[in-house]
Scaffold this active site. Structure first.
Site, PDB file in Angstrom:
ATOM      1  CG  ASN A  14     -30.487   8.593   6.887  1.00  0.00           C
ATOM      2  OD1 ASN A  14     -30.940   9.471   6.021  1.00  0.00           O
ATOM      3  ND2 ASN A  14     -29.907   9.187   7.911  1.00  0.00           N
TER       4      ASN A  14
ATOM      5  CE  LYS B  48     -26.067   9.374   7.107  1.00  0.00           C
ATOM      6  NZ  LYS B  48     -25.216   9.512   8.110  1.00  0.00           N
TER       7      LYS B  48
ATOM      8  CG  HIS C 193     -29.963  11.170  11.623  1.00  0.00           C
ATOM      9  ND1 HIS C 193     -29.111  11.572  11.575  1.00  0.00           N
ATOM     10  CD2 HIS C 193     -30.057   9.770  11.255  1.00  0.00           C
ATOM     11  CE1 HIS C 193     -27.931  10.864  11.234  1.00  0.00           C
ATOM     12  NE2 HIS C 193     -28.789   9.687  10.969  1.00  0.00           N
TER      13      HIS C 193
ATOM     14  CD  GLU D  62     -25.937  12.759   9.641  1.00  0.00           C
ATOM     15  OE1 GLU D  62     -26.811  12.887   8.884  1.00  0.00           O
ATOM     16  OE2 GLU D  62     -25.065  11.965   9.730  1.00  0.00           O
TER      17      GLU D  62
ATOM     18  CD  GLU E  10     -28.920   6.110  13.552  1.00  0.00           C
ATOM     19  OE1 GLU E  10     -28.737   5.276  12.510  1.00  0.00           O
ATOM     20  OE2 GLU E  10     -28.972   7.184  13.326  1.00  0.00           O
TER      21      GLU E  10
ATOM     22  N   GLY F  85     -21.136   7.322  10.483  1.00  0.00           N
ATOM     23  CA  GLY F  85     -20.271   7.435   9.493  1.00  0.00           C
ATOM     24  C   GLY F  85     -18.934   7.453   9.991  1.00  0.00           C
TER      25      GLY F  85
ATOM     26  CB  SER G 236     -20.206   1.967  11.381  1.00  0.00           C
ATOM     27  OG  SER G 236     -19.701   3.499  11.259  1.00  0.00           O
TER      28      SER G 236
HETATM   29  C1  PEP Z   1     -27.117   7.104   9.949  1.00  0.00           C
HETATM   30  O1  PEP Z   1     -26.816   8.113   9.489  1.00  0.00           O
HETATM   31  O2  PEP Z   1     -28.266   6.821  10.466  1.00  0.00           O
HETATM   32  C2  PEP Z   1     -26.265   6.054   9.999  1.00  0.00           C
HETATM   33  C3  PEP Z   1     -26.168   4.997  10.902  1.00  0.00           C
HETATM   34  O3  PEP Z   1     -24.950   6.242   9.013  1.00  0.00           O
HETATM   35  P1  PEP Z   1     -24.037   5.213   8.962  1.00  0.00           P
HETATM   36  O4  PEP Z   1     -24.385   3.700   8.606  1.00  0.00           O
HETATM   37  O5  PEP Z   1     -23.075   5.753   7.758  1.00  0.00           O
HETATM   38  O6  PEP Z   1     -22.849   5.170  10.066  1.00  0.00           O
END
Ligand code: PEP
Length: 257
Positions: free
Chosen positions: A11, A13, A97, A99, A169, A175, A214
């Site tokens: 992803n 973003k 997601h 976000e 998630e 992040g 992460s």
């Molecule tokens: C994501 O945005 O779906 C995500 C898992 O981000 P990160 O791996 O940076 O934590």
């Protein structure tokens, strides 16, 4: 039941110009061309989707939209229809997601409509669910997950649920550099599969549930070895070819053992 094929999706973003996106996928294509029995995807910004689709034509790497809208056309300024993603050559659409939920007001109900639209357009929806830190701390994790699942899967029939990919998630791990431990993640994945079983019976065993939050080359293999973790949705680490390739290979390795 056949083994579930893991699915790793990057992803991106709000990152990567068209030129940067093409440079990254060219690397991925070169390094991952021979890998089988793992599904791979990248989710560029909308403006880079079509060039990336063209660059990846004929490869084992699919392209995802980072969101989609449930109407096919009309007065919905700024939206992109699921059917238009399919028209542009996408295979997947990320939906709900955290976000989008936190910054853009995405609701469980809208996630359900988008999931329906993605399936109707022939896309594989990747539906994100997960609790915030406050919800985890107050013992609300499973309740939140159940509500998100109910919203997302409201209109989904048993015969099509195995076309949906879920991504667990935990918001506190996205992040932040904080990863759920393999045991913490597995506990929630097992719960999710239990919920799917109650709704869809044995088909639940065919549904893939990614972990996201992460994921890095160093922690990927241990996460992917958990029985109910079937791949990952990767944010930050998907922006560098070497890291993303290492994560895909870790998933492949974990599946084979
Ligand atoms: C994501 O945005 O779906 C995500 C898992 O981000 P990160 O791996 O940076 O934590």
């Amino acid at each position: 039941m056949e083994a579930r094929i893991p699915i790793i999706v990057g992803n991106w973003k709000l990152n990567k110009t068209i030129a940067e996106a093409l440079a990254l996928v060219t690397e991925l294509k070169n390094q991952l061309a021979s890998l089988r029995r793992v599904d791979i995807g990248v989710a560029p910004v909308f403006t880079a989707i079509h060039p990336v689709v063209k660059r990846l034509d004929g490869t084992n790497i699919g392209v995802a939209g980072q969101d989609c809208y449930w109407q096919d056309r009309g007065a919905y300024t700024g939206e992109v229809a699921a059917s238009m993603l399919a028209d542009a050559g996408c295979r997947y659409a990320i939906i709900g997601h955290s976000e989008r939920r936190q910054l853009f007001g995405e609701t469980d109900e809208n996630v359900g409509k988008k999931t329906r639209a993605a399936l109707d357009a022939g896309l594989t929806p990747i539906v994100c669910i997960g609790e915030t830190e406050a919800e985890r701390d107050s013992g609300e994790t499973f309740n939140r997950i159940d509500a998100q699942l109910a919203g997302a899967l409201d209109s989904i029939e048993p015969h099509e649920v195995d076309r949906v990919v879920l991504a667990y998630e935990p918001v506190w791990a996205i992040g932040t550099g904080r990863t759920a431990s393999p045991a913490q993640a597995q506990e929630v994945h097992e719960h999710i599969r239990g919920q799917l079983r109650q709704r869809f019976d044995h088909v639940a065993d065919s549904v893939r549930i990614q972990y996201g939050g992460s994921v890095k080359p160093a922690n990927a293999e241990n996460l992917m070895r958990q029985p109910d973790i079937d791949g990952g949705l990767i944010g930050g680490a998907s922006l560098a070819a070497a890291d993303f390739v290492a994560i895909v290979k870790a998933a492949h390795l974990a599946m084979g053992s």
